[in-house]
Design a protein around this motif. Structure first.
Motif, PDB file in Angstrom:
ATOM      1  N   UNK A  36       0.856  -1.191   0.000  1.00 47.84           N
ATOM      2  CA  UNK A  36       0.000   0.000   0.000  1.00 47.84           C
ATOM      3  C   UNK A  36       0.894   1.243   0.000  1.00 47.84           C
ATOM      4  N   UNK A  37       0.552   2.203  -0.836  1.00 43.63           N
ATOM      5  CA  UNK A  37       1.339   3.435  -0.925  1.00 43.63           C
ATOM      6  C   UNK A  37       0.934   4.394   0.189  1.00 43.63           C
ATOM      7  N   UNK A  38       1.422   4.105   1.398  1.00 39.68           N
ATOM      8  CA  UNK A  38       1.089   4.953   2.540  1.00 39.68           C
ATOM      9  C   UNK A  38       2.218   4.927   3.551  1.00 39.68           C
ATOM     10  N   UNK A  39       2.368   6.016   4.275  1.00 37.85           N
ATOM     11  CA  UNK A  39       3.213   6.020   5.457  1.00 37.85           C
ATOM     12  C   UNK A  39       2.434   5.366   6.589  1.00 37.85           C
ATOM     13  N   UNK A  40       3.140   4.873   7.586  1.00 45.56           N
ATOM     14  CA  UNK A  40       2.504   4.173   8.700  1.00 45.56           C
ATOM     15  C   UNK A  40       3.072   4.705  10.011  1.00 45.56           C
ATOM     16  N   UNK A  41       2.177   5.032  10.941  1.00 47.89           N
ATOM     17  CA  UNK A  41       2.549   5.304  12.323  1.00 47.89           C
ATOM     18  C   UNK A  41       2.056   4.136  13.159  1.00 47.89           C
ATOM     19  N   UNK A  42       2.795   3.769  14.187  1.00 50.68           N
ATOM     20  CA  UNK A  42       2.387   2.646  15.028  1.00 50.68           C
ATOM     21  C   UNK A  42       2.427   3.050  16.492  1.00 50.68           C
ATOM     22  N   UNK A  43       1.390   2.648  17.233  1.00 46.64           N
ATOM     23  CA  UNK A  43       1.302   2.940  18.660  1.00 46.64           C
ATOM     24  C   UNK A  43       0.953   1.655  19.396  1.00 46.64           C
ATOM     25  N   UNK A  44       1.785   1.267  20.361  1.00 47.12           N
ATOM     26  CA  UNK A  44       1.492   0.109  21.210  1.00 47.12           C
ATOM     27  C   UNK A  44       0.857   0.591  22.511  1.00 47.12           C
ATOM     28  N   UNK A  45      -0.203  -0.103  22.920  1.00 52.05           N
ATOM     29  CA  UNK A  45      -0.813   0.181  24.218  1.00 52.05           C
ATOM     30  C   UNK A  45      -0.681  -1.057  25.093  1.00 52.05           C
ATOM     31  N   UNK A  46      -1.253  -1.028  26.287  1.00 51.56           N
ATOM     32  CA  UNK A  46      -1.102  -2.122  27.232  1.00 51.56           C
ATOM     33  C   UNK A  46      -1.730  -3.403  26.701  1.00 51.56           C
ATOM     34  N   UNK A  47      -2.854  -3.285  25.996  1.00 58.31           N
ATOM     35  CA  UNK A  47      -3.630  -4.455  25.593  1.00 58.31           C
ATOM     36  C   UNK A  47      -3.635  -4.718  24.094  1.00 58.31           C
ATOM     37  N   UNK A  48      -3.249  -3.743  23.280  1.00 52.05           N
ATOM     38  CA  UNK A  48      -3.431  -3.927  21.845  1.00 52.05           C
ATOM     39  C   UNK A  48      -2.380  -3.143  21.067  1.00 52.05           C
ATOM     40  N   UNK A  49      -2.640  -2.991  19.766  1.00 50.96           N
ATOM     41  CA  UNK A  49      -1.736  -2.262  18.891  1.00 50.96           C
ATOM     42  C   UNK A  49      -2.562  -1.431  17.917  1.00 50.96           C
ATOM     43  N   UNK A  50      -2.128  -0.200  17.702  1.00 50.65           N
ATOM     44  CA  UNK A  50      -2.852   0.731  16.836  1.00 50.65           C
ATOM     45  C   UNK A  50      -1.954   1.123  15.672  1.00 50.65           C
ATOM     46  N   UNK A  51      -2.523   1.070  14.471  1.00 53.67           N
ATOM     47  CA  UNK A  51      -1.825   1.503  13.267  1.00 53.67           C
ATOM     48  C   UNK A  51      -2.540   2.718  12.699  1.00 53.67           C
ATOM     49  N   UNK A  52      -1.788   3.744  12.346  1.00 54.55           N
ATOM     50  CA  UNK A  52      -2.347   4.925  11.691  1.00 54.55           C
ATOM     51  C   UNK A  52      -1.833   4.988  10.261  1.00 54.55           C
ATOM     52  N   UNK A  53      -2.760   5.146   9.318  1.00 56.21           N
ATOM     53  CA  UNK A  53      -2.407   5.237   7.895  1.00 56.21           C
ATOM     54  C   UNK A  53      -2.954   6.547   7.347  1.00 56.21           C
ATOM     55  N   UNK A  54      -2.389   7.005   6.238  1.00 52.89           N
ATOM     56  CA  UNK A  54      -2.881   8.221   5.616  1.00 52.89           C
ATOM     57  C   UNK A  54      -4.338   8.037   5.214  1.00 52.89           C
ATOM     58  N   UNK A  55      -5.131   9.081   5.374  1.00 56.67           N
ATOM     59  CA  UNK A  55      -6.580   8.983   5.190  1.00 56.67           C
ATOM     60  C   UNK A  55      -6.958   8.459   3.803  1.00 56.67           C
ATOM     61  N   UNK A  56      -6.247   8.889   2.780  1.00 61.76           N
ATOM     62  CA  UNK A  56      -6.573   8.459   1.416  1.00 61.76           C
ATOM     63  C   UNK A  56      -6.313   6.976   1.194  1.00 61.76           C
ATOM     64  N   UNK A  57      -5.506   6.369   2.052  1.00 63.72           N
ATOM     65  CA  UNK A  57      -5.148   4.960   1.872  1.00 63.72           C
ATOM     66  C   UNK A  57      -5.876   4.045   2.849  1.00 63.72           C
ATOM     67  N   UNK A  58      -6.911   4.540   3.524  1.00 63.78           N
ATOM     68  CA  UNK A  58      -7.568   3.754   4.564  1.00 63.78           C
ATOM     69  C   UNK A  58      -8.143   2.446   4.040  1.00 63.78           C
ATOM     70  N   UNK A  59      -8.997   2.505   3.023  1.00 65.58           N
ATOM     71  CA  UNK A  59      -9.678   1.300   2.543  1.00 65.58           C
ATOM     72  C   UNK A  59      -8.682   0.263   2.036  1.00 65.58           C
ATOM     73  N   UNK A  60      -7.677   0.716   1.302  1.00 62.82           N
ATOM     74  CA  UNK A  60      -6.671  -0.209   0.783  1.00 62.82           C
ATOM     75  C   UNK A  60      -5.865  -0.824   1.926  1.00 62.82           C
ATOM     76  N   UNK A  61      -5.580  -0.037   2.956  1.00 63.00           N
ATOM     77  CA  UNK A  61      -4.814  -0.546   4.093  1.00 63.00           C
ATOM     78  C   UNK A  61      -5.612  -1.575   4.878  1.00 63.00           C
ATOM     79  N   UNK A  62      -6.901  -1.316   5.079  1.00 58.60           N
ATOM     80  CA  UNK A  62      -7.752  -2.277   5.794  1.00 58.60           C
ATOM     81  C   UNK A  62      -7.816  -3.587   5.023  1.00 58.60           C
TER      82      UNK A  62
END
Length: 354
Positions: free
Chosen positions: A313-339
Motif C-alpha cells: 500500500x502506498x502509505x506512510x505508517x505510524x504505530x502505537x502500542x498500548x497495554x492491551x493492543x496495537x494501533x496503526x495509523x495510515x494516511x486517510x486516502x489509503x484507509x480502505x486499501x490498508x484495511x
C-alpha cells in the motif's frame, strides 16, 4: 548511548528504566489528578530531579531517571510508559527505551519500522513501539538481546537495512505459500501465526471514524496547551458521552515526550482546544486501525511487524502500542486499501467501523 550510528541512521539507548501500566476506564476519574500532574508538571521540581530534596514515597516524578514519558488513550483505558520512581508500590517489569532516528531516508523507506520489528521478532524479541513527530521509540524489556540484534543487523545503516528488506521480499515472493507478510517473520518466531495467536474468527479490525493529526507541542509553551490536554484527559472514556461525536474525538489519542520533543496524536476537531502559537501541525491526516478481539501479551512477538506491514500500500505508517493492543495509523486516502491489506495478511474477515 549510541547503539548504531551511520550517516543516515541512529539508534540511541535512552537513559533510565520505564514501567508500563494500564489505568482502566472505570478508574480514570479517580486517577485524574495524578495523571494531570504527570502530564502538565511531571509532579516534581528541578531540585527533585537534581536529587537535592527528599522525595516521599507518594511523590510521582516522571523525569528522575527516564527522559521518556508516554500516555496512550484508547477503549481499554490509559496506558502509561513512565519512570518507575513514583510507582514503586507496583511490581511491574521494567522496560528501556531505544530512540530510532531515520533522518531524510524515512521518505525513501516507509516500511522501516515494520521490517525492523520483523528482525527483532526473528530473534524472539518482543517490543512496544511509539511513533512520534520526528522519531520512533522502541520500548524493550530484554535490553541485552535487543541491543545485540540491532548492532548486528543495522551496522550498515538504512541502506543496508533496505538491501536486507529487498532480499527478504524477493525470497518471500519466490517461495510457495508466502503471500502473507505474517509468514515472513522468520523461523525463530514461535509459530507462523504468532501475531494473532488465536483463531482469526475471534479477532477483528476496528476503524475509528475521526481524522487524526500529528502535532508537535512547543516545549517552551506547554502551559498554553494545558486546557487542551486537560480536555483530552478528563473526557477520555467519560460516562454520558459514549454515543456522541465528542466521545469519538477523545476515543483515541497519544502523548509522547522525550528530551527533544513532545508529540501528540489526536482528533483534528480537538485542535480548537489548543493555542495556535503552541503547536506545530503536520499537514497529513491519519486514520486509526486497531487490532481487537483479545489482549496481547508483552511476550508476544510479531504484532508490530504484522500491523505495520503495509508494503503493498502506498502509505506512510505510524504505530502505537498500548497495554492491551496495537494501533496503526495510515494516511486517510489509503484507509480502505490498508484495511483490505491487513485483513488479507492477518487472515481476518471482520471489520468494525466505530
Amino acid at each position: 548511548m549510541d547503539l548504531v550510528s551511520t550517516s543516515n541512521f541512529h539508534a540511541t539507548l535512552l537513559p533510565g528504566l520505564l514501567s508500563v501500566i494500564l489505568i482502566p476506564p472505570e478508574h480514570l476519574r479517580t486517577c485524574s489528578w495524578a495523571l494531570l500532574n504527570l502530564l502538565l508538571y511531571g509532579g516534581c521540581s528541578v531540585e527533585c530531579r537534581d536529587g537535592e530534596v527528599d522525595v516521599s514515597a507518594k511523590h510521582i516524578c516522571r523525569s528522575k531517571e527516564a527522559e521518556v514519558f508516554s500516555m496512550v488513550a484508547d477503549k481499554d483505558g490509559i496506558t502509561l510508559f513512565v519512570d518507575p520512581n513514583g510507582i514503586k508500590v507496583f511490581e511491574f517489569a521494567q522496560w528501556r527505551a531505544i530512540q530510532i532516528h531515520l533522518g531524510p531516508m524515512v521518505a525513501e523507506f516507509p516500511g522501516v519500522i515494520s521490517f525492523l520489528s520483523q528482525l527483532l521478532a526473528e530473534d524472539n524479541i518482543s517490543i512496544l513501539n511509539m511513533s512520534t513527530y520526528d522519531t520512533d521509540i522502541i520500548y524493550e524489556c530484554n535490553l541485552e538481546k535487543a541491543v545485540d540484534c540491532l548492532q548486528r543487523k543495522l551496522s550498515r545503516g538504512v541502506h543496508g537495512l533496505k538491501e536486507c528488506k529487498d532480499e527478504e521480499t524477493n525470497r518471500r515472493l519466490s517461495s510457495e505459500g508466502s503471500e502473507s507478510p505474517v509468514h515472513s517473520l522468520g523461523p525463530a518466531s514461535p509459530t507462523p501465526q504468532s501475531p494473532l495467536g488465536l483463531s482469526a474468527s475471534s479477532q477483528y479490525l476496528a476503524v475509528y471514524p475521526a481524522s487524526m493529526v500529528l502535532v508537535r507541542l512547543k516545549k517552551d509553551a506547554i502551559r498554553d496547551s494545558a486546557f487542551g490536554l486537560t480536555q483530552l484527559l478528563l473526557l477520555t472514556n467519560a460516562p454520558g458521552i459514549a454515543a456522541t461525536s465528542l466521545a469519538h474525538a477523545r476515543g483515541f489519542w497519544c502523548y509522547c515526550e522525550t528530551s527533544e520533543e513532545i508529540s501528540l496524536i489526536m482528533d483534528e476537531d480537538c485542535l480548537t482546544d489548543f493555542s495556535e502559537a503552541a503547536v506545530i501541525v503536520s499537514p497529513d491526516r491519519w486514520r486509526v486501525i486497531t487490532l481487537c478481539g483479545r489482549k496481547y501479551g508483552f511476550d508476544e512477538t510479531g504484532i508490530v511487524a504484522a500491523m505495520s506491514g503495509l508494503n503493498s500500500v502506498n502509505t506512510q505508517v505510524l504505530n502505537i502500542s498500548s497495554f492491551c493492543s496495537n494501533v496503526t495509523l495510515v494516511l486517510e486516502d489509503a484507509l480502505d486499501e490498508s484495511v483490505a491489506c491487513l485483513c488479507a495478511s492477518l487472515n481476518l474477515d471482520r471489520v468494525e467501523r466505530l
